[in-house]
Design a protein around this motif. Structure first.
Motif, short mmCIF file in Angstrom:
data_model
loop_
_atom_site.label_atom_id
_atom_site.label_comp_id
_atom_site.label_asym_id
_atom_site.label_seq_id
_atom_site.Cartn_x
_atom_site.Cartn_y
_atom_site.Cartn_z
N ALA A 181 1.98 54.74 -15.91
CA ALA A 181 2.89 53.68 -16.11
C ALA A 181 2.18 52.52 -16.97
O ALA A 181 1.77 51.45 -16.49
N PHE A 182 2.19 52.87 -18.34
CA PHE A 182 1.82 51.96 -19.14
C PHE A 182 2.49 52.00 -20.50
O PHE A 182 3.06 52.81 -20.86
N GLU A 183 2.31 51.04 -21.46
CA GLU A 183 2.75 51.00 -22.48
C GLU A 183 1.82 51.03 -23.60
O GLU A 183 0.83 50.24 -23.59
N GLU A 184 2.05 51.85 -24.59
CA GLU A 184 0.99 52.05 -25.78
C GLU A 184 1.79 51.75 -27.00
O GLU A 184 2.89 52.09 -27.29
N THR A 185 1.27 50.72 -27.79
CA THR A 185 2.21 50.36 -29.14
C THR A 185 1.27 50.14 -30.19
O THR A 185 -0.02 50.04 -29.77
N LEU A 186 1.60 50.09 -31.61
CA LEU A 186 1.00 49.73 -32.57
C LEU A 186 1.56 48.63 -33.01
O LEU A 186 2.63 48.48 -33.30
N PRO A 187 0.69 47.62 -33.11
CA PRO A 187 1.02 46.49 -33.74
C PRO A 187 1.58 46.44 -35.09
O PRO A 187 1.35 47.19 -35.79
N LEU A 188 2.40 45.55 -35.38
CA LEU A 188 3.26 45.36 -36.61
C LEU A 188 2.55 44.36 -37.73
O LEU A 188 1.92 43.48 -37.20
N ILE A 189 2.31 44.89 -39.00
CA ILE A 189 1.66 43.80 -39.81
C ILE A 189 2.76 43.42 -40.96
O ILE A 189 3.52 44.24 -41.18
N ARG A 190 2.44 42.32 -41.51
CA ARG A 190 3.55 42.06 -42.57
C ARG A 190 2.59 42.63 -43.98
O ARG A 190 1.49 42.57 -44.33
N VAL A 191 3.64 43.55 -44.67
CA VAL A 191 3.22 43.95 -45.97
C VAL A 191 3.31 43.00 -47.04
O VAL A 191 4.05 41.92 -47.07
N SER A 192 2.60 43.25 -48.10
CA SER A 192 2.47 42.27 -49.26
C SER A 192 3.81 42.09 -50.11
O SER A 192 3.96 41.17 -50.71
N MET A 193 4.59 42.92 -49.92
CA MET A 193 5.89 42.72 -50.82
C MET A 193 6.87 42.20 -49.82
O MET A 193 7.60 43.15 -48.98
#
Length: 198
Positions: A165-177
């Protein structure tokens, strides 16, 4: 007969370990020098996963976040791990409103280290679960994406601890464009694990 002799030789060379008592305590100011000695070993381990941690011209690892963990604050918990009084590692836990954690989380397991000589014996799992047991609430921990062994370790530990019972996430980043947001692909970005300790 050959197999029995080999087993005896291995047993003589590597005698079975007696169970050792794991102690986890909050580091006191008198123990800060011990953490200052252990911390560079941890940074050395992390240095293989990209250029986030490097030596400066004086041979000191940078960046050095240790002062954050050794300040007198209710938001930081520097924990020492000992096996029968012998130091074997540490964990640094941030507590909300610690500034370097996701909003809505109670605790951040920011740093976790076990001496290489003590790894692969179950000590890390025992220590991690004891740390989680120590603080109740919503947890967050993060791993460098390039550190595959650590990601596998934490997936296994958190799965066992939470029953999945856990959540695994990949953070989002802003790309340069423009303002597009995309999943990060660089090694410095972390995988996050979130779970509730009731």
């Amino acid at each position: 007969m050959g197999a029995m002799v080999r087993a005896q030789v291995l047993e003589a060379r590597y005698p079975p370990m007696r169970p050792m008592s794991l102690h986890i305590t909050r580091a006191t100011p008198s123990e800060y020098p011990l953490l200052r000695n252990l911390y560079p070993l941890y940074l050395h381990d992390l240095s293989e996963f990209g250029n986030l941690y490097t030596l400066d011209p004086q041979g000191i690892w940078q960046p050095d976040y240790l002062p954050t963990w050794l300040c007198e604050s209710e938001q930081v918990h520097p924990l020492l791990f000992r096996l029968d009084e012998r130091p074997v590692g540490f964990a640094f836990v941030g507590q909300a409103p610690f500034p370097y954690m996701t909003a809505g989380r109670d605790y951040l397991l920011s740093e976790f280290f076990i001496l290489r000589s003590e790894r692969r014996r179950g000590l890390g799992q025992r220590a991690a679960m004891a740390v989680f047991d120590r603080f109740r609430g919503m947890w967050e921990l993060a791993q460098l994406r390039a550190n595959h062994a650590a990601i596998a370790f934490w997936r296994r530990v958190v799965t066992e601890y939470t029953g999945g019972a856990f959540e695994e996430t990949l953070p989002l980043i802003r790309v340069s464009m423009g303002n597009a947001v995309a999943p990060a692909t660089v090694g410095a970005v972390q995988l996050l694990f979130h779970f509730l300790r009731c």
